[in-house]
Scaffold this motif. Structure first.
Motif, mmCIF file in Angstrom:
data_model
loop_
_atom_site.group_PDB
_atom_site.id
_atom_site.type_symbol
_atom_site.label_atom_id
_atom_site.label_comp_id
_atom_site.label_asym_id
_atom_site.label_seq_id
_atom_site.Cartn_x
_atom_site.Cartn_y
_atom_site.Cartn_z
ATOM 1 N N SER B 49 -8.725 -10.916 -2.686
ATOM 2 C CA SER B 49 -8.748 -9.870 -3.699
ATOM 3 C C SER B 49 -8.189 -8.542 -3.206
ATOM 4 N N VAL B 50 -7.692 -7.785 -4.168
ATOM 5 C CA VAL B 50 -7.190 -6.432 -3.914
ATOM 6 C C VAL B 50 -7.930 -5.527 -4.891
ATOM 7 N N ASP B 51 -8.679 -4.553 -4.342
ATOM 8 C CA ASP B 51 -9.481 -3.699 -5.218
ATOM 9 C C ASP B 51 -9.588 -2.304 -4.628
ATOM 10 N N GLY B 52 -10.539 -1.518 -5.096
ATOM 11 C CA GLY B 52 -10.662 -0.129 -4.652
ATOM 12 C C GLY B 52 -9.823 0.761 -5.539
ATOM 13 N N ALA B 53 -9.034 1.640 -4.942
ATOM 14 C CA ALA B 53 -8.214 2.593 -5.694
ATOM 15 C C ALA B 53 -6.974 1.919 -6.272
ATOM 16 N N THR B 116 -13.816 -12.673 5.958
ATOM 17 C CA THR B 116 -15.016 -13.421 5.561
ATOM 18 C C THR B 116 -16.158 -13.186 6.550
ATOM 19 N N THR B 117 -15.837 -12.838 7.792
ATOM 20 C CA THR B 117 -16.884 -12.631 8.801
ATOM 21 C C THR B 117 -17.525 -11.257 8.712
ATOM 22 N N GLY B 118 -16.937 -10.354 7.904
ATOM 23 C CA GLY B 118 -17.419 -8.980 7.884
ATOM 24 C C GLY B 118 -16.556 -8.055 8.730
ATOM 25 N N TYR B 119 -15.596 -8.636 9.460
ATOM 26 C CA TYR B 119 -14.659 -7.819 10.245
ATOM 27 C C TYR B 119 -13.849 -6.933 9.306
ATOM 28 N N THR B 120 -13.593 -5.702 9.738
ATOM 29 C CA THR B 120 -12.766 -4.807 8.939
ATOM 30 C C THR B 120 -11.739 -4.138 9.840
ATOM 31 N N GLY B 150 -7.061 -18.863 10.542
ATOM 32 C CA GLY B 150 -6.914 -19.772 9.421
ATOM 33 C C GLY B 150 -8.193 -19.871 8.622
ATOM 34 N N PRO B 151 -8.107 -20.119 7.337
ATOM 35 C CA PRO B 151 -6.899 -20.538 6.623
ATOM 36 C C PRO B 151 -5.908 -19.397 6.349
ATOM 37 N N VAL B 152 -6.356 -18.163 6.267
ATOM 38 C CA VAL B 152 -5.456 -17.085 5.869
ATOM 39 C C VAL B 152 -5.747 -15.835 6.679
ATOM 40 N N ARG B 153 -4.704 -15.228 7.220
ATOM 41 C CA ARG B 153 -4.888 -13.954 7.904
ATOM 42 C C ARG B 153 -3.871 -12.946 7.404
ATOM 43 N N LEU B 154 -4.188 -11.694 7.647
ATOM 44 C CA LEU B 154 -3.230 -10.634 7.401
ATOM 45 C C LEU B 154 -2.241 -10.624 8.566
ATOM 46 N N LEU B 155 -1.011 -10.246 8.286
ATOM 47 C CA LEU B 155 -0.011 -10.146 9.352
ATOM 48 C C LEU B 155 0.709 -8.810 9.198
ATOM 49 N N VAL B 156 0.495 -7.939 10.184
ATOM 50 C CA VAL B 156 1.173 -6.631 10.197
ATOM 51 C C VAL B 156 1.828 -6.520 11.577
ATOM 52 N N PRO B 157 2.960 -7.196 11.752
ATOM 53 C CA PRO B 157 3.440 -7.427 13.109
ATOM 54 C C PRO B 157 3.973 -6.188 13.827
ATOM 55 N N HIS B 158 4.235 -5.103 13.091
ATOM 56 C CA HIS B 158 4.734 -3.918 13.815
ATOM 57 C C HIS B 158 3.590 -3.098 14.409
ATOM 58 N N LEU B 159 2.346 -3.513 14.158
ATOM 59 C CA LEU B 159 1.188 -2.836 14.768
ATOM 60 C C LEU B 159 0.481 -3.828 15.693
ATOM 61 N N PHE B 161 -2.130 -6.385 17.163
ATOM 62 C CA PHE B 161 -2.530 -7.526 16.361
ATOM 63 C C PHE B 161 -3.969 -7.472 15.843
ATOM 64 N N TRP B 162 -4.792 -6.530 16.365
ATOM 65 C CA TRP B 162 -6.142 -6.471 15.781
ATOM 66 C C TRP B 162 -6.079 -5.963 14.341
ATOM 67 N N LYS B 163 -4.950 -5.322 13.963
ATOM 68 C CA LYS B 163 -4.772 -4.884 12.579
ATOM 69 C C LYS B 163 -4.487 -6.072 11.658
ATOM 70 N N SER B 164 -4.027 -7.172 12.234
ATOM 71 C CA SER B 164 -3.714 -8.374 11.447
ATOM 72 C C SER B 164 -4.985 -9.196 11.283
ATOM 73 N N ALA B 165 -5.883 -8.706 10.430
ATOM 74 C CA ALA B 165 -7.230 -9.281 10.327
ATOM 75 C C ALA B 165 -7.202 -10.787 10.108
ATOM 76 N N LYS B 166 -7.924 -11.521 10.976
ATOM 77 C CA LYS B 166 -8.105 -12.959 10.781
ATOM 78 C C LYS B 166 -9.028 -13.195 9.597
ATOM 79 N N TRP B 167 -8.908 -14.330 8.973
ATOM 80 C CA TRP B 167 -9.806 -14.762 7.881
ATOM 81 C C TRP B 167 -9.884 -13.695 6.781
ATOM 82 N N VAL B 168 -8.739 -13.066 6.507
ATOM 83 C CA VAL B 168 -8.745 -11.954 5.539
ATOM 84 C C VAL B 168 -9.084 -12.476 4.158
#
Ligand SMILES: Cc1cc2nc3c(=O)[nH]c(=O)nc-3n(C[C@H](O)[C@H](O)[C@H](O)COP(=O)(O)OP(=O)(O)OC[C@H]3O[C@@H](n4cnc5c(N)ncnc54)[C@H](O)[C@@H]3O)c2cc1C
Lengths: 238, 203
Positions: B49-53, B116-120, B150-159, B161-168
């Motif tokens: 999901s995408v929410d907030g502002a 899903t783990t609560g990681y932000t 997996g199954p799905v993570r964020l990928l922000v490769p120019h930063l 890798f902790w910014k590329s949240a796993k299990w997003v």
């Protein structure tokens, strides 16, 4: 897991200078370094420093090292294992000597810290024992040793950093490749660890990636809830 | 800054130009670094999901996400623990597509990625739009393994890798910056590997 650190703990933000006061080779591949740190911020057990080495031409290399000392010790103690071809561990083990200076940043980390409040179990392996040594020294000084249980895993006694100190402090030392004191060489079993996991409010896992996945599974098997487990992984390879 | 007597470091000419300062090439290894045990995901109930502002809070099931036009990334990734990995291939969807559907309001400046783990982890909005960020489920031709997010993570490769949240599972648009998990614990709010933005207080 909760994303809130439970206590505000200090984090050193700027670089400072560390002078190597003592450099002791304590095993075939292990060097214990005690440093005088300029403008030192007291650490909380579990935190680490970033050590930066600077060459004459300005080239730098930086790596993280956990703190082994109790916050009240006058020198900051690190324990470094020499990795084959390791740029920083190789220098610290082979070339560094008392009087040398390094750049330091820290203490760092607000997640993998133990402030003595919760009943905690550490399952740590290899150089991953280092933060648990700091926790143990701190717990003993404060008379809180009953709140901290350590399971320290190594291949052999000689390869395990702080083996003597850990055993003397009541840690379960589990050697995987050496029979010792009536225990056969094997990883710690659920049967060995289950009695130590009773009433645990927080668990700490530290070591290589391979060790960390073994240890988190073991904790799950002995009934420690995954949301109380905090993991710190060292090194690039499992 | 003190010079460390006798330290010379690795030969400089061995360092490829694509390696940011302080990083080394991990070669075939893909180290796993996680602050907590792996997340468990039930794909029948999973939502992105995408929410907030945003003007239209939006969410996608697993199948809906896969039905979107795909997008891939070919290139390098950099972990703050100093390894980099060259020539990775990831498949998924562009974050632009998800943002376009939800429509960030004009006040939105930052994003919090939730797992899903609560990681932000927090990111400037500009770092996840304009073709710079993906939500991915395949790596090098295979499903993304669970330890790698997996199954799905964020990928922000120019930063880093902790910014590329796993299990997003959620991107929350924010009108001001707020520290995520590692950021509260002393890590940098942006994490550009070329500037060595590892910890709070780095440039
Ligand atoms: C929070 C934290 C705490 C830590 N605490 C400790 C601790 O208490 N004690 C400890 O000993 N370690 C600790 N570490 C690990 C430490 O930070 C270093 O990763 C470790 O010392 C290796 O660094 P190095 O420079 O010696 O090796 P690196 O040069 O980084 O190399 C690591 C490995 O990769 C290989 N490699 C790297 N670059 C190349 C290359 N160009 N070509 C070929 N091979 C290469 C090397 O052979 C080596 O085996 C900790 C790590 C973290 C993240």
């Amino acid at each position: 897991m909760t994303a809130q650190p439970d206590t505000p703990v200090p984090v050193g933000r700027s670089w400072t200078t560390g002078r190597l006061a003592e450099v002791d080779h304590v095993g075939e591949r292990l060097v214990r370094i005690r440093l005088e740190v300029d403008e030192r911020t007291d650490h909380v057990p579990g935190q680490h420093y970033v050590v930066r080495l600077r060459a004459e031409d300005g080239y730098t290399a930086q790596r993280s090292y956990s703190i082994a000392s109790d916050p009240v010790e006058p020198l900051v103690e690190l324990l470094v294992e020499r990795l084959p071809g390791g740029e920083v561990s190789g220098f610290l083990h082979d070339d560094a000597r008392a009087g040398d200076e390094v750049e330091l940043r820290g203490p760092i980390g607000r997640w993998f810290v133990w402030t003595g409040g919760q009943r905690a179990l550490c399952v740590v392996g290899g150089t991953g024992v280092v933060p648990a040594v700091s926790m143990l020294r701190y717990a003993r000084r404060l008379g809180r040793a009953d709140r901290l249980t350590v399971v320290a895993v190594g291949r052999t006694w000689d390869e395990l950093p702080y083996a003597d100190e850990l055993a003397a402090s009541g840690a379960l030392v589990a050697l995987t490749r050496e029979d010792r004191g009536g225990r056969y060489g094997a990883p710690p079993s659920p049967r060995e660890v289950a009695p130590l996991a009773d009433g645990v409010q927080r668990a700490y896992v530290c070591g290589s990636a391979g060790f960390a996945s073994f240890a988190t599974r073991l904790l799950g098997e002995v009934g420690v809830r995954s949301d109380v487990v905090r993991v710190e992984q060292f090194g690039a390879t499992g | 800054m003190p010079i460390t007597r006798g330290f010379t470091g690795r030969p400089r000419d061995e360092r490829p130009d694509r390696l940011p300062p302080g990083q080394y090439d991990a070669g075939d290894q893909w180290p796993v670094l996680t602050a907590e045990p792996d997340g468990d995901v039930d794909l029948t109930r999973w939502r992105m999901s995408v929410d907030g502002a945003v003007t239209t809070p939006s969410s996608w099931t697993w199948d809906e996400l896969h039905a979107l036009p795909g997008s891939s990334y070919d290139g390098d990734i950099h972990c703050v623990t100093t390894w980099s990995k060259f020539g990775m291939h990831f498949e998924g969807v562009s974050v632009d597509l998800l943002l376009d559907a939800a429509g960030p309001t004009s006040e939105a400046t930052h994003v919090m990625a939730h797992s899903t783990t609560g990681y932000t982890t927090n990111l400037p909005l500009d770092d996840v739009r304009g073709g710079k960020a993906w939500v991915v489920w395949e790596v090098d031709g295979a499903p993304l393994p669970v330890p790698h997010g997996g199954p799905v993570r964020l990928l922000v490769p120019h930063l880093y890798f902790w910014k590329s949240a796993k299990w997003v599972t959620r991107l929350e648009l924010m009108t001001r910056d707020r520290p995520g998990f590692w950021e509260q614990n002393g890590y940098h709010d942006r994490g550009d590997p070329w500037l060595e933005q590892r910890y709070q207080g780095d440039p």
